[in-house]
Design a protein around this motif. Structure first.
Motif, short mmCIF file in Angstrom:
data_model
loop_
_atom_site.label_atom_id
_atom_site.label_comp_id
_atom_site.label_asym_id
_atom_site.label_seq_id
_atom_site.Cartn_x
_atom_site.Cartn_y
_atom_site.Cartn_z
N THR A 186 5.70 -1.84 -9.99
CA THR A 186 4.44 -2.05 -10.06
C THR A 186 3.86 -2.12 -11.26
N GLU A 187 4.24 -1.51 -12.50
CA GLU A 187 3.47 -1.38 -13.81
C GLU A 187 3.89 -2.73 -14.37
N GLU A 188 5.05 -3.03 -13.95
CA GLU A 188 5.56 -4.57 -14.78
C GLU A 188 4.53 -5.75 -13.82
N ALA A 189 4.36 -5.78 -12.68
CA ALA A 189 3.70 -6.48 -12.03
C ALA A 189 2.05 -6.56 -12.51
N ILE A 190 1.51 -5.44 -12.57
CA ILE A 190 0.23 -5.20 -13.02
C ILE A 190 -0.11 -5.80 -14.35
N LYS A 191 0.95 -5.39 -15.22
CA LYS A 191 1.04 -5.85 -16.45
C LYS A 191 0.70 -7.54 -16.72
N ALA A 192 1.46 -8.20 -15.83
CA ALA A 192 1.71 -9.50 -15.60
C ALA A 192 0.28 -10.06 -15.02
N GLY A 193 -0.62 -9.55 -14.15
CA GLY A 193 -1.87 -9.94 -13.72
C GLY A 193 -1.62 -9.94 -12.13
N PHE A 194 -0.73 -9.26 -11.77
CA PHE A 194 -0.62 -8.86 -10.22
C PHE A 194 -1.75 -7.82 -9.77
N TYR A 195 -2.92 -8.07 -9.43
CA TYR A 195 -3.73 -6.98 -8.91
C TYR A 195 -4.13 -6.91 -7.75
N ASN A 196 -2.91 -7.29 -7.13
CA ASN A 196 -2.82 -7.09 -5.49
C ASN A 196 -1.39 -6.56 -5.21
N ILE A 197 -1.04 -5.33 -4.85
CA ILE A 197 0.22 -4.92 -4.54
C ILE A 197 0.39 -4.45 -3.18
N ASP A 198 1.31 -4.86 -2.21
CA ASP A 198 1.58 -4.29 -1.15
C ASP A 198 2.75 -3.38 -1.25
N ILE A 199 2.29 -1.91 -0.92
CA ILE A 199 3.48 -0.85 -1.05
C ILE A 199 4.20 -0.87 0.46
N ASP A 200 5.43 -0.81 0.29
CA ASP A 200 6.16 -0.79 1.66
C ASP A 200 7.10 0.35 1.91
N PRO A 201 6.70 1.61 2.06
CA PRO A 201 7.71 2.63 2.46
C PRO A 201 7.72 2.73 4.12
N SER A 202 7.47 1.67 4.77
CA SER A 202 7.71 1.72 6.21
C SER A 202 9.24 1.74 6.70
N THR A 203 10.02 1.45 5.65
CA THR A 203 11.60 1.52 5.72
C THR A 203 11.73 3.19 6.13
N LEU A 204 10.85 4.00 5.61
CA LEU A 204 11.28 5.37 5.70
C LEU A 204 10.81 6.07 7.02
#
Length: 458
Positions: A186-204
């Motif tokens: 997530t940190e890598e993505a935000i640094k790159a300009g990904f200002y939209n992040i879908d978190i998916d712990p639905s597997t849990l």
């Protein structure tokens, strides 16, 4: 064929007459030259240069040029919050996963946007796709922003991390280690300009537990932890759009009661006053990529629009979210797509249908070369009972990474056929989803901030 710089001196010489660089400051001196050839050289260097420093500098330059040009990485959060307040309705934002030829395919989306005044559209890549397509977030973002420059698109550009998914087996072995892995990505993505992040712990989600809230416990607690982490590192002036998920795609259909149990736990864990998720992904009966039949055709899906409608209504009216999110939709019948805006669906994720177009239209010898590689290198993924057609259909998504350069440099005749077909498909879907003529309303709510490459809040 674009020039690929071997070092930073060659890279800087490519900018001559189009872009001037003084320290950190980048200025566009000739927009026509920039769009005509220089941006092609920059993105091919960012993706294919053999020197890592040169690739990094090319990505940084693309981000700075995009900021100067007016194509600005942005969060869709405030637009979805307006949906939650009832100020915007009957729009479903298409979110497209681009697995191959990313620069050229993104250009087709921007062409549709320019021709039909589209503002609500997202470029995304899932955690799994980052791996098998060989596209780290910084490369993907560079491709998208370069495509915007090439086509002359100005305005907010929404780049999204899709399915930043927890691995249930790894989580069971070491929960903190798995959480940290998702944080790092997530940190890598935000640094790159990904200002939209879908978190998916639905597997849990654990359906063996007696109450809905207990079933959703590891899902909501990790969604809350990730929301907090994102709020801690998101750049000043940006509220990253965070998506949650309650139904693992391909599993049983979601219910309103499950959603409310998830939200109750999630909101208890979230610090008071902190912006939470903006949308919720639910399971409606689809499966990623569709379900291939023994002859290679894709089975028709029984999709339950009531799930989207009912959970979406509660999401908006009770919690102020943008609505529900539909996954695994690109292989659905065409006549279904105009139903999404009518049923409180704020976003739809589309991937495999575009991949299928690409594979259908490449030269036969190239297709066979990829299939031979898959049969040789991925035979351990061939499940018992599958025909060869089913095996190829399920695994050919993994043919984009190892053959990336061949995809990008396809013969123009074949490349143009693919891109024309993709343009028509994007145009059709964007129209059905009511994304046409959304630029003004999106820009009413979304005020992007020009941020340098690599920015996070320390």
């Amino acid at each position: 064929m674009p020039t690929i710089a071997k070092n930073t001196d060659e890279l800087n010489s490519l900018l001559s007459g189009a872009v001037s660089v003084e320290g950190e400051k980048v200025s566009i001196t000739d927009e026509n030259k920039l769009r005509e050839s220089v941006i092609d050289d920059l993105i091919y260097t960012a993706v294919f240069s053999e020197d890592e420093n040169t690739k990094e500098e090319a990505k940084r330059l693309i981000r700075e040029i995009a900021n100067e040009f007016g194509a600005i990485a942005a969060s869709i959060h405030d637009f979805y919050m307006a949906m939650g307040r009832g100020e915007v309705d009957k729009i479903t934002t298409p979110a497209v996963n681009i697995r191959g030829m990313t620069y050229d395919v993104a250009r087709q989306m921007f062409k549709v946007a320019l021709n039909h005044d589209v503002g609500a559209f997202i470029f995304e890549i899932a955690k799994s796709e980052i791996g098998y397509t060989f596209q780290r977030p910084s490369e993907y973002a560079a491709c998208v922003l370069a495509a915007a420059i090439k086509e002359g698109y100005k305005g907010p550009v929404f780049i999204q991390g899709d399915h930043f998914q927890f691995n249930a087996k790894k989580y069971a072995e070491d929960p903190e280690k798995e959480l940290q892995a998702i944080k790092d990505l997530t940190e890598e993505a935000i640094k790159a300009g990904f200002y939209n992040i879908d978190i998916d712990p639905s597997t849990l989600v654990d359906y063996s537990k007696p109450t809905l809230k207990e079933q959703q416990y590891h899902n909501y607690i990790n969604t809350a932890k990730m929301t907090q982490f994102i709020r801690e590192i998101e750049p000043e002036g940006v509220t990253v759009s965070v998506g949650g998920e309650i139904g693992h795609i391909g599993g049983k259909n979601s219910t309103v009661e499950e959603f409310e149990a998830f939200m109750e736990g999630y909101l208890e864990e979230l610090p008071e006053g902190m912006p939470g998720i903006s949308k919720i992904s639910v399971q409606t009966g689809t499966e990623h990529g569709g379900i291939p039949l023994p002859d290679g055709r894709v089975a028709e899906v029984k999709l339950d629009f009531n799930v989207l409608r009912d959970i979406g209504k509660v999401a908006r009216e009770k919690y102020g979210l943008g609505g529900t999110v539909q996954h695994g939709a690109s292989t659905l019948p065409d006549e279904l797509f105009d139903k999404f805006p009518e049923n409180n669906c704020c976003e739809i994720h589309l991937a495999t249908g575009f991949q299928n177009i690409m594979y259908d239209l490449i030269p036969e010898d190239f297709r066979e070369k990829i299939y031979s590689w898959i049969k040789e290198n991925l035979k351990n993924e061939w499940k018992e009972g599958w025909t060869e057609e089913q095996f190829i259909y399920k695994t050919r998504k993994k043919g984009f990474g190892p053959f990336k350069y061949e995809w990008w440099t396809l013969d123009e005749e074949y490349k143009n056929k693919i891109l024309d077909a993709l343009y028509k498909k994007f145009e059709f879907l964007f129209g059905k989803l009511n994304a046409f003529n959304t630029k003004e309303v999106v820009e009413k709510y979304v005020k992007p901030v020009k941020l340098p490459y690599g920015t996070i809040r320390k």
